[in-house]
Design an enzyme around this catalytic site. Structure first.
Site, PDB file in Angstrom:
ATOM      1  N   HIS A   1      -3.037   5.999   5.234  1.00 45.03           N
ATOM      2  CA  HIS A   1      -0.993   6.007   5.840  1.00 45.03           C
ATOM      3  C   HIS A   1      -0.964   7.594   5.050  1.00 45.03           C
ATOM      4  O   HIS A   1      -1.371   8.108   3.747  1.00 45.03           O
ATOM      5  CB  HIS A   1      -0.408   5.065   4.442  1.00 45.03           C
TER       6      HIS A   1
ATOM      7  N   CYS B   1       0.326  -1.435  -0.145  1.00 43.71           N
ATOM      8  CA  CYS B   1       0.003  -0.168  -0.097  1.00 43.71           C
ATOM      9  C   CYS B   1       0.956   1.505  -0.339  1.00 43.71           C
ATOM     10  O   CYS B   1       0.363   2.132  -0.783  1.00 43.71           O
ATOM     11  CB  CYS B   1      -1.222   0.083   0.862  1.00 43.71           C
TER      12      CYS B   1
HETATM   13  N1  LIG Z   1      -5.027  -3.972   4.677  1.00 47.37           N
HETATM   14  C1  LIG Z   1      -4.505  -3.340   3.673  1.00 47.37           C
HETATM   15  O1  LIG Z   1      -4.702  -2.034   3.705  1.00 47.37           O
HETATM   16  C2  LIG Z   1      -3.925  -4.239   2.982  1.00 47.37           C
HETATM   17  C3  LIG Z   1      -3.062  -3.546   1.651  1.00 47.37           C
HETATM   18  C4  LIG Z   1      -2.766  -4.508   1.081  1.00 47.37           C
HETATM   19  C5  LIG Z   1      -2.135  -5.703   0.851  1.00 47.37           C
HETATM   20  N2  LIG Z   1      -2.715  -6.177   1.987  1.00 47.37           N
HETATM   21  C6  LIG Z   1      -2.382  -8.077   2.778  1.00 47.37           C
HETATM   22  O2  LIG Z   1      -3.793  -8.429   2.053  1.00 47.37           O
HETATM   23  C7  LIG Z   1      -3.972  -9.668   2.827  1.00 47.37           C
HETATM   24  C8  LIG Z   1      -5.146 -10.206   3.931  1.00 47.37           C
HETATM   25  O3  LIG Z   1      -5.014  -8.251   4.700  1.00 47.37           O
HETATM   26  P1  LIG Z   1      -6.232  -7.758   5.544  1.00 47.37           P
HETATM   27  O4  LIG Z   1      -5.845  -6.720   5.969  1.00 47.37           O
HETATM   28  O5  LIG Z   1      -7.392  -7.790   4.481  1.00 47.37           O
HETATM   29  O6  LIG Z   1      -6.100  -9.053   6.511  1.00 47.37           O
HETATM   30  P2  LIG Z   1      -7.799  -9.579   7.614  1.00 47.37           P
HETATM   31  O7  LIG Z   1      -8.447  -8.352   7.469  1.00 47.37           O
HETATM   32  O8  LIG Z   1      -6.675  -9.789   8.181  1.00 47.37           O
HETATM   33  O9  LIG Z   1      -8.110 -10.577   7.199  1.00 47.37           O
HETATM   34  C9  LIG Z   1      -7.867 -12.045   6.440  1.00 47.37           C
HETATM   35  C10 LIG Z   1      -8.749 -12.491   5.160  1.00 47.37           C
HETATM   36  O10 LIG Z   1      -7.885 -13.595   4.742  1.00 47.37           O
HETATM   37  C11 LIG Z   1      -8.927 -14.894   4.816  1.00 47.37           C
HETATM   38  N3  LIG Z   1      -8.001 -15.906   5.808  1.00 47.37           N
HETATM   39  C12 LIG Z   1      -6.946 -16.023   6.065  1.00 47.37           C
HETATM   40  N4  LIG Z   1      -6.094 -17.273   6.215  1.00 47.37           N
HETATM   41  C13 LIG Z   1      -6.487 -18.126   5.171  1.00 47.37           C
HETATM   42  C14 LIG Z   1      -6.938 -19.424   5.193  1.00 47.37           C
HETATM   43  N5  LIG Z   1      -5.875 -20.780   5.296  1.00 47.37           N
HETATM   44  N6  LIG Z   1      -7.641 -19.620   4.356  1.00 47.37           N
HETATM   45  C15 LIG Z   1      -8.685 -18.714   3.249  1.00 47.37           C
HETATM   46  N7  LIG Z   1      -8.753 -17.452   4.075  1.00 47.37           N
HETATM   47  C16 LIG Z   1      -7.610 -17.771   4.959  1.00 47.37           C
HETATM   48  C17 LIG Z   1      -9.341 -14.162   6.849  1.00 47.37           C
HETATM   49  O11 LIG Z   1     -10.628 -14.950   6.466  1.00 47.37           O
HETATM   50  P3  LIG Z   1     -11.254 -15.596   8.734  1.00 47.37           P
HETATM   51  O12 LIG Z   1     -11.950 -14.822   8.510  1.00 47.37           O
HETATM   52  O13 LIG Z   1     -11.728 -16.929   8.374  1.00 47.37           O
HETATM   53  O14 LIG Z   1      -9.466 -15.407   8.916  1.00 47.37           O
HETATM   54  C18 LIG Z   1      -9.666 -12.966   5.979  1.00 47.37           C
HETATM   55  O15 LIG Z   1     -11.158 -13.072   4.714  1.00 47.37           O
HETATM   56  C19 LIG Z   1      -2.214  -9.155   4.330  1.00 47.37           C
HETATM   57  O16 LIG Z   1      -1.740 -10.611   2.803  1.00 47.37           O
HETATM   58  C20 LIG Z   1      -2.142  -7.883   3.082  1.00 47.37           C
HETATM   59  O17 LIG Z   1      -0.453  -7.691   3.747  1.00 47.37           O
HETATM   60  C21 LIG Z   1      -3.503  -5.924   3.091  1.00 47.37           C
END
Ligand SMILES: NC(=O)c1ccc[n+]([C@@H]2O[C@H](COP(=O)([O-])OP(=O)(O)OC[C@H]3O[C@@H](n4cnc5c(N)ncnc54)[C@H](OP(=O)(O)O)[C@@H]3O)[C@@H](O)[C@H]2O)c1
Length: 258
Positions: free
Chosen positions: A244, A131
């Protein structure tokens, strides 16, 4: 208009829920939508265009008939399942760090290097940068095109939203506890984040930079097609919920004003 069968992988997460509302806001031509997450979300329902959809558990059989997969389930899960989806003919757009630096996988910011999108054909996957990198390269691309950028010194002030839903909860809980003079629990970050700034995002690497800092260096070079551009980053997590900020200092090849 042709409609697409779309899967959101990590649908219950912060990024996944944003994906769902962006599909709604942009009126993206979604024919069918499939919402996938982990076993923890079994039984949950999410709303898309006013209709409730059950969250399904991600597995090897999840991608039959799916044309576009918007992935954000974490790096290791994307690494495992994006190739499975691609083999089924699904175009994967991955938001994790799993494929960003693979040479034959395009790393795309649509406002900066849309010409790379066509290279999704190599592996069926398009990677999306970190990001902090995205917002910086959007601002720098026109300057780079006009006068060339020689070096970048960037410092970031990154909100807890970048770590996901558990980090938002941690900032709320710690802030409440501190204001009530109660003991604070630390789960998500290496130190307390409430009323604190952490100059460590992700783990430290052998060169003394953190992984987040090196993502900014390497991803910027790949997106701007400038493999030897001098880039240094200091990334700091701050107790802000969303949004950010960055301070970016650059030196250009030519003068901006003649
Ligand atoms: N937050 C940001 O601004 C941002 C920006 C760019 C990229 N990212 C990247 O995007 C990814 C997710 O970020 P997030 O902020 O959305 O995290 P988050 O809020 O913790 O959500 C994680 C998601 O992944 C799912 N998940 C986790 N383990 C899984 C599994 N074994 N099988 C299937 N689904 C699974 C979770 O499902 P459950 O609810 O069922 O656990 C949830 O839907 C990360 O790699 C992060 O680095 C994040």
């Amino acid at each position: 208009m042709r409609k697409y069968s779309v899967a959101v992988v990590g649908a219950t997460g912060l990024v996944g829920t944003e994906m769902i509302s962006t599909l709604e806001q942009r009126n993206f031509p979604v024919g069918e939508i499939t919402l996938l997450a982990s076993e923890r979300s079994l039984g949950k329902e999410l709303t898309f265009r006013g209709k409730e959809y059950p969250v399904k558990v991600l597995g090897d059989e999840s991608f039959k008939g799916i044309e576009i997969g918007l992935f954000s389930p974490g790096g290791s899960i994307s690494e495992r399942f994006a190739p499975v989806a691609a083999r089924e003919g699904c175009v994967v757009i991955d938001n994790t760090n799993a494929f960003r630096m693979e040479p034959d996988i395009p790393l795309v910011v649509p406002e900066v290097n849309p010409e790379e999108i066509v290279n999704y054909r190599n592996k069926g996957i398009i990677a999306n940068p970190n990001c902090s990198t995205i917002q910086m390269v959007v601002a720098l691309k026109p300057i780079h095109d006009a006068v060339g950028i020689k070096r970048i010194v960037v410092s970031t002030y990154q909100a807890v939203s970048g770590t996901g839903k558990d980090a938002i909860e941690e900032l709320v809980t710690q802030t409440r506890a501190l204001l009530a003079m109660e003991p604070v629990e630390i789960n998500v970050y290496p130190h307390r984040i409430a009323f604190n700034c952490l100059p460590q995002i992700d783990v430290f690497m052998e060169n003394g930079y953190t992984k987040e800092e090196m993502k900014m260096v390497n991803e910027t070079r790949k997106i701007l097609k400038a493999p030897s551009m001098a880039v240094t980053a200091t990334t700091v997590r701050v107790p802000v919920f969303y949004g950010h900020s960055e301070s970016v200092n650059i030196e250009t090849e030519q003068k901006i004003t003649p």
